[in-house]
Scaffold this active site. Structure first.
Site, PDB file in Angstrom:
ATOM      1  N   SER A   1       3.540  -2.547  -1.191  1.00 16.89           N
ATOM      2  CA  SER A   1       2.156  -2.571  -1.682  1.00 16.89           C
ATOM      3  C   SER A   1       1.588  -3.987  -1.810  1.00 16.89           C
ATOM      4  O   SER A   1       0.676  -4.235  -2.588  1.00 16.89           O
ATOM      5  CB  SER A   1       2.038  -1.848  -3.037  1.00 16.89           C
TER       6      SER A   1
ATOM      7  N   ASN B   1       7.364   1.078   6.435  1.00 21.84           N
ATOM      8  CA  ASN B   1       7.402   1.695   5.110  1.00 21.84           C
ATOM      9  C   ASN B   1       7.913   3.122   5.234  1.00 21.84           C
ATOM     10  O   ASN B   1       7.331   3.926   5.968  1.00 21.84           O
ATOM     11  CB  ASN B   1       6.004   1.704   4.487  1.00 21.84           C
TER      12      ASN B   1
ATOM     13  N   GLY C   1       2.144   5.257   0.889  1.00 23.42           N
ATOM     14  CA  GLY C   1       1.260   5.801  -0.133  1.00 23.42           C
ATOM     15  C   GLY C   1       0.588   7.095   0.290  1.00 23.42           C
ATOM     16  O   GLY C   1       0.325   7.317   1.474  1.00 23.42           O
TER      17      GLY C   1
ATOM     18  N   GLU D   1       5.747  -0.579  -8.225  1.00 27.97           N
ATOM     19  CA  GLU D   1       4.755   0.300  -7.592  1.00 27.97           C
ATOM     20  C   GLU D   1       4.597   1.628  -8.330  1.00 27.97           C
ATOM     21  O   GLU D   1       4.102   2.605  -7.770  1.00 27.97           O
ATOM     22  CB  GLU D   1       5.145   0.556  -6.139  1.00 27.97           C
TER      23      GLU D   1
ATOM     24  N   GLU E   1       6.441  -4.975   9.051  1.00 27.54           N
ATOM     25  CA  GLU E   1       7.391  -4.180   8.280  1.00 27.54           C
ATOM     26  C   GLU E   1       7.158  -2.698   8.539  1.00 27.54           C
ATOM     27  O   GLU E   1       6.128  -2.306   9.100  1.00 27.54           O
ATOM     28  CB  GLU E   1       7.258  -4.465   6.785  1.00 27.54           C
TER      29      GLU E   1
ATOM     30  N   ASP F   1       3.424  -1.647   9.974  1.00 23.58           N
ATOM     31  CA  ASP F   1       2.316  -2.592   9.909  1.00 23.58           C
ATOM     32  C   ASP F   1       2.494  -3.668  10.976  1.00 23.58           C
ATOM     33  O   ASP F   1       3.593  -4.220  11.139  1.00 23.58           O
ATOM     34  CB  ASP F   1       2.253  -3.234   8.530  1.00 23.58           C
TER      35      ASP F   1
ATOM     36  N   ARG G   1       5.309   4.464   8.111  1.00 21.51           N
ATOM     37  CA  ARG G   1       4.124   3.713   8.538  1.00 21.51           C
ATOM     38  C   ARG G   1       4.539   2.289   8.845  1.00 21.51           C
ATOM     39  O   ARG G   1       5.197   1.634   8.037  1.00 21.51           O
ATOM     40  CB  ARG G   1       3.073   3.707   7.423  1.00 21.51           C
TER      41      ARG G   1
ATOM     42  N   TYR H   1      -5.731  -0.573  -2.667  1.00 22.96           N
ATOM     43  CA  TYR H   1      -5.842   0.501  -3.642  1.00 22.96           C
ATOM     44  C   TYR H   1      -7.106   0.500  -4.499  1.00 22.96           C
ATOM     45  O   TYR H   1      -7.440   1.514  -5.093  1.00 22.96           O
ATOM     46  CB  TYR H   1      -4.626   0.470  -4.577  1.00 22.96           C
TER      47      TYR H   1
END
Length: 319
Positions: free
Chosen positions: A159, A281, A285, A31, A279, A266, A264, A225
């Site tokens: 990512s 994070n 990002g 990443e 998951e 998901d 964050r 992205y």
């Protein structure tokens, strides 16, 4: 913006009190390119706010720079292994340098999708059924046990790198072979058909959830992205009761892992309206396509305020 978030944020935002701040980005993980963009945005925001900040692209000379530079605290914007998995956090603690985000244990745990799921399952939190793939025989067994479609994931990547949706055994074996080029441990999960949501947390406050939409088969690297057709729904499209349920679930999920500072989570929602944790994070990002800045804006915080709020939570070294 909630009164609690406003109080937590603006009581600790005097830029000079942070001292000299090292923004850690880049690194060697898969990443790296995303981290370079995130780090550049964070560094610019800190400097424009009057913080004495400088950047370090984490490379071969990193340890020497950590020791030789005068660093009062570190802002970690390293995505993936080497920055998000507890190793960087442990090094900074050894050097007694306060840092942003979660501590060693939570960082290492959240980076391991399998162990995170096991913790959630032990507490009765909903997460899709799964299996670990180590051979073609495992792929055949997982297909029989879980059915199709399935989603294949490297267990320690972010990512959406190395992920693939599969609908048959041959595809599953091919996806496993591709994923294990990134990680020796590969996870396969039951596919949850329905809308996807992501929920950011900041200093103990849950930010407005974001509903995600993409014409891709799932929210992959390109959708995250590069694509211009990804849809971000704020408000997320849920009624008030379901949104509260979603926020409460993600708060419990973060607490179970030991999340601190910011993160964050998901989540998928199935056809029956049930939420499923995917998951969490610990260093999300911070690019122009990133979700935490979007959620912060919906809560009344611009990017600079968000960055300062994250940094303000680095006053103490994590235990």
């Amino acid at each position: 913006m909630t009164a609690a978030l406003q109080s937590a944020l603006f009581s600790t935002l005097e830029p000079k009190r942070f001292g000299r701040v090292a923004v850690l980005f880049g690194g060697k993980s898969a990443e790296r390119e995303v981290s370079l963009k995130s780090g550049s945005a964070v560094l610019e925001a800190l400097q424009s706010a009057g913080v004495d900040a400088f950047g370090i692209d984490v490379g071969e000379d990193f340890l020497q720079r950590l020791v030789s530079e005068q660093i009062d605290r570190a802002f970690i914007v390293l995505h993936g292994r080497g920055g998000e998995d507890g190793t960087m956090q442990g090094l900074l603690e050894c050097l007694e340098i306060p840092y942003t985000g979660s501590g060693v244990l939570a960082s290492a745990l959240a980076m391991d999708k399998l162990r995170t799921k096991q913790v959630w399952q032990s507490l009765g939190l909903p997460t899709p059924r799964h299996a670990v793939l180590s051979s073609e025989a495992d792929c055949i067994s997982a297909a029989t046990e879980l059915g199709f479609p399935l989603i294949v994931k490297p267990a320690h990547e972010g990512s959406s790198i190395g992920m693939a949706k599969v609908t048959g055994v041959d595809e599953l074996i091919a996806a496993w072979n591709a994923a294990r080029t990134y990680d020796s441990q590969v996870l396969v999960e039951q596919w949850i058909e329905g809308p996807e949501f992501t929920v950011a947390s900041l200093r103990g406050q849950v930010l407005p959830p974001i509903g995600l939409g993409t014409p891709h088969s799932f929210y992959d690297y390109d959708a995250k992205y590069l694509a211009s057709d990804t849809q971000y729904r704020i408000p997320c499209g849920l009624d008030a009761a379901k949104e509260d349920e979603l926020k409460a679930l993600t708060a419990r999920a973060c607490e179970a892992v030991g999340i601190a500072g910011w993160a964050r989570t998901d989540v998928m929602q199935d056809a029956d309206g049930k939420f499923w944790l995917l998951e969490v994070n610990t260093v999300p990002g911070m690019t122009d396509h990133s979700l935490v800045p979007m959620a912060a804006r919906a809560a009344g915080l611009d990017f600079q305020q968000l960055v300062l709020a994250i940094l303000a939570d680095s006053v103490q070294v994590r235990g």
